[in-house]
Design a protein around this motif. Sequence first.
Motif, PDB file in Angstrom:
ATOM      1  N   ASP A 126       4.408  -6.260   7.759  1.00 37.18           N
ATOM      2  CA  ASP A 126       5.524  -4.706   8.529  1.00 37.18           C
ATOM      3  C   ASP A 126       6.645  -5.655   7.938  1.00 37.18           C
ATOM      4  OD1 ASP A 126       6.128  -2.946   8.979  1.00 37.18           O
ATOM      5  OD2 ASP A 126       6.734  -4.122  11.609  1.00 37.18           O
ATOM      6  N   GLY A 127       7.785  -4.397   7.096  1.00 35.81           N
ATOM      7  CA  GLY A 127       8.866  -5.699   7.128  1.00 35.81           C
ATOM      8  C   GLY A 127       9.503  -6.088   5.569  1.00 35.81           C
ATOM      9  N   LEU A 168       5.844  -3.331   0.693  1.00 33.56           N
ATOM     10  CA  LEU A 168       5.963  -2.403   1.291  1.00 33.56           C
ATOM     11  C   LEU A 168       6.658  -1.375  -0.036  1.00 33.56           C
ATOM     12  CD1 LEU A 168       6.946  -1.715   4.871  1.00 33.56           C
ATOM     13  CD2 LEU A 168       4.634  -2.255   3.854  1.00 33.56           C
ATOM     14  N   LEU A 199      -0.772   3.333   4.470  1.00 30.72           N
ATOM     15  CA  LEU A 199      -0.448   2.668   4.650  1.00 30.72           C
ATOM     16  C   LEU A 199      -0.965   1.930   6.347  1.00 30.72           C
ATOM     17  CD1 LEU A 199       1.398   0.348   3.993  1.00 30.72           C
ATOM     18  CD2 LEU A 199       3.375   1.166   4.745  1.00 30.72           C
ATOM     19  N   GLU A 200      -0.818   0.403   6.241  1.00 36.19           N
ATOM     20  CA  GLU A 200      -1.108  -0.262   8.014  1.00 36.19           C
ATOM     21  C   GLU A 200      -0.116  -0.895   7.881  1.00 36.19           C
ATOM     22  OE1 GLU A 200      -3.338   0.742  10.157  1.00 36.19           O
ATOM     23  OE2 GLU A 200      -4.430   2.502   9.947  1.00 36.19           O
ATOM     24  N   ASN A 201       0.842  -1.127   8.465  1.00 42.05           N
ATOM     25  CA  ASN A 201       2.333  -2.391   8.259  1.00 42.05           C
ATOM     26  C   ASN A 201       2.470  -2.870   9.564  1.00 42.05           C
ATOM     27  OD1 ASN A 201       3.189   0.746   9.296  1.00 42.05           O
ATOM     28  ND2 ASN A 201       5.435   0.045   8.845  1.00 42.05           N
ATOM     29  N   ILE A 202       1.345  -3.949   9.526  1.00 42.76           N
ATOM     30  CA  ILE A 202       1.057  -4.703  10.524  1.00 42.76           C
ATOM     31  C   ILE A 202       1.539  -5.809  10.675  1.00 42.76           C
ATOM     32  CG2 ILE A 202      -0.923  -5.629  11.915  1.00 42.76           C
ATOM     33  CD1 ILE A 202      -2.342  -3.205  10.351  1.00 42.76           C
ATOM     34  N   ALA A 203       2.480  -5.704  11.063  1.00 41.07           N
ATOM     35  CA  ALA A 203       3.235  -7.021  12.001  1.00 41.07           C
ATOM     36  C   ALA A 203       2.408  -8.102  12.321  1.00 41.07           C
ATOM     37  CB  ALA A 203       4.416  -7.177  12.787  1.00 41.07           C
TER      38      ALA A 203
END
Lengths: 408, 345
Positions: free
Chosen positions: B151-152, B156, B172-176
């Motif tokens: 993520d971030g 992305l 999308l899976e934006n995982i921090a």
Amino acid sequence: MRFTIRKCTCIQDASVTQVYMLPMIPPSAPPPIGTHLRTADIAVAGLVLGIVVLAMWNILANMSAAGISPGFDFLWQEAGFDVSEALIPYQPSDSYARVILAGLLNTVFLASICLVVSTLVGVAFGLISVGPSPVGRAVAMAYVELFRNLPKLLVLLVLYVVAVNGLPHVRQAISLGPIYLSNRSVAFPVIIFGEGAWIPFAAALAVVAIAACRKYLRRRSAEAHDNSRTERVIIAAALVLLPVLTMLIFGVRIDVSVPELKGFDFSGGGRLSTQFLVIVMTLGLYHGAQIAEVVRGGLKAIPVGQTEAAAALGLKRRQTVRFVILPQVLRLILPPMNNQYVNLIKNTSIAIAVGYSDLMSVSGTIINQTFKPLEMMLITMGLYLGLCACLTTLTNRYHARLTKREGR
Amino acid sequence: MKVLLTVAATMTAALAAIPAHAGPVMDEIVSSDKVICLVNPNSPGFSVADSEGVFHGFNTDFCRMAAAAILGDAEKADMRGVGFSDALKTLVAGGGHMASRSITQTGTRDADPGLSFVVTTFYDGQGFMVPTSLGVNSARELGGATICAEDGSTTLMNIADWFTDQDIEYRLENIADKTARLEAFFSGKCDVYASDITALFSDRLLSNAPLDYKILPEVISAEPLTLVTRPDKTFETVLFWAFQVMLNADHFGINSTNIDEVVATLPDQPKAIYRLFADDSATVDMARNLGIPEDWAYQVIKQVGSYSEVFDRNLGRKTVFGVELNDTSNALTRDGGQMFAYPIR
């Protein structure tokens, strides 16, 4: 308390009057509000204002010294990144403003569901914890102690890892009729309305609006009875028939979209992602534990005398709860509950860890892309503040109404 | 409004640390006798903390390079593991002197007055990793696939750009959280894991069966991973040229083991080497202007090593990553790579 008169058919007229006279816990009297400012007040206010002005001046001076000019024009630039899920149509070519909206809506959606779940869990365990069953009380206590003593991020990560490893791969999804459960999502059928769908919706809305208007007008004219049964039946019928009729007349199509395994994943239908469900579970359990304690405290605060008096009047257990206990408990627990809800809204921001594109997640990505930390932090704080302030205003208003009613 | 302003007041505490003009970072380093360097908290090969909490790896060696050049002691690098999203913010807020944590230099980031991108230490590109069992051989076959990414990050943007250009649908899976992200990939919640190629190599090792995963041939972005500092002309100059010393050392076959021998026989060495290490060399002139120890070039090579030495030590053949420097863009230009050793004179 006017509804007690109609509902408690078991009680003779004489005892109805008794119900009125049942001594309620007096609502806490508001502290006297002074209207004139004292010197100390003015001094404190001046100090706060001074610090704020100094802070703003300092920020702007530092920023301009570093050559940064604060501005919000970037909001209309293309965002260029995707989100895990969105309630509104969104694609990377949309603006930053739109992706903020998508994130905000995800936060609101997540918070609303968590709010309901944690309340249900909390009230259930709160009731069990003062209930007659010693096993139930022990279970409730164990639950509360466990979940209020664990960091929520840890709970979230543990549940997430368990969920993605424990649930089957999308190709081996568990099928419950047309509902498919996998470690990616719960896929389920949804109803899709064709063109002109707003007409039946508008019709339904109109019915609701007319009913609400009538109720409001009747209340203003101080008539002391609710909608009659026939009127309710008419409203309910209109609510069903009118949309159906308009749908037939205007030929609005209704389709059902069923999820289907296609290529890598299910397509069609609706879906709730695993991470969404895991966050709901985490916050539901975490805040449920705290709400259970609030509810328990509220219940314990009602003197036994109240129940005994109600029983002496011949009220059944359910009636006692409904008309004597609950109204008083509600008034007592509303402020701490509001506190829980506000915390819950803010705690949804842990969603970022497991890949749910909430407000915090999109805001972080935007800061990294545009490098506008001050602006984005202000926007993000403003939005969270706004959400929490709205909720607090609503609960405060409701609390004031309850207090007023009880106080009569 | 008052609440908002109070919030702003709280932020000032962090922002007040920003200097009015670039310059004092170097003074701060000298007076505090340490270089505060932000690195990845957990990135095998690039920076991983040992049992005592000290970070080791490719990226951390450039923190040590800075400390060796400025303070004469590589051990005075104070490395702190900071997540990607927070690293740039921390730097701008004055919470560190430099960052060596796989930060891609981009135009907009560089245009930010609070940050200076100094020199690219690693040329990387973004790629995709998939389970071998998926039977996919090209990223073009990924239509409808679910992609896990941090993520971030710029990852992305690159994903969005590439898939839009190829007209391929994706999810999308934006995982921090890194653990959550890798678990999601290894458990099959995502079909694809997207990151910089080097990160893919190192993250693959975190699975129980690294050979069950393969890296697809497509490299969809240019990722010049660059050292970032708080703006300070002197500090930036030191970092840039300390790095050039490391490249020049490779060019002339000098490393930490043979440096003493080279220095002992300076008059017999080629002119270019003489200019690097002699008492009346260009590096000494530089040191006087920059206010750093005169033997800085020697200290960098002696304590940290040449570029290829750092690369091989952390990522090379003898490590679990087994990357051959000359197979990557990070070879010297004469070996077909992009590392161009600037002349020091």
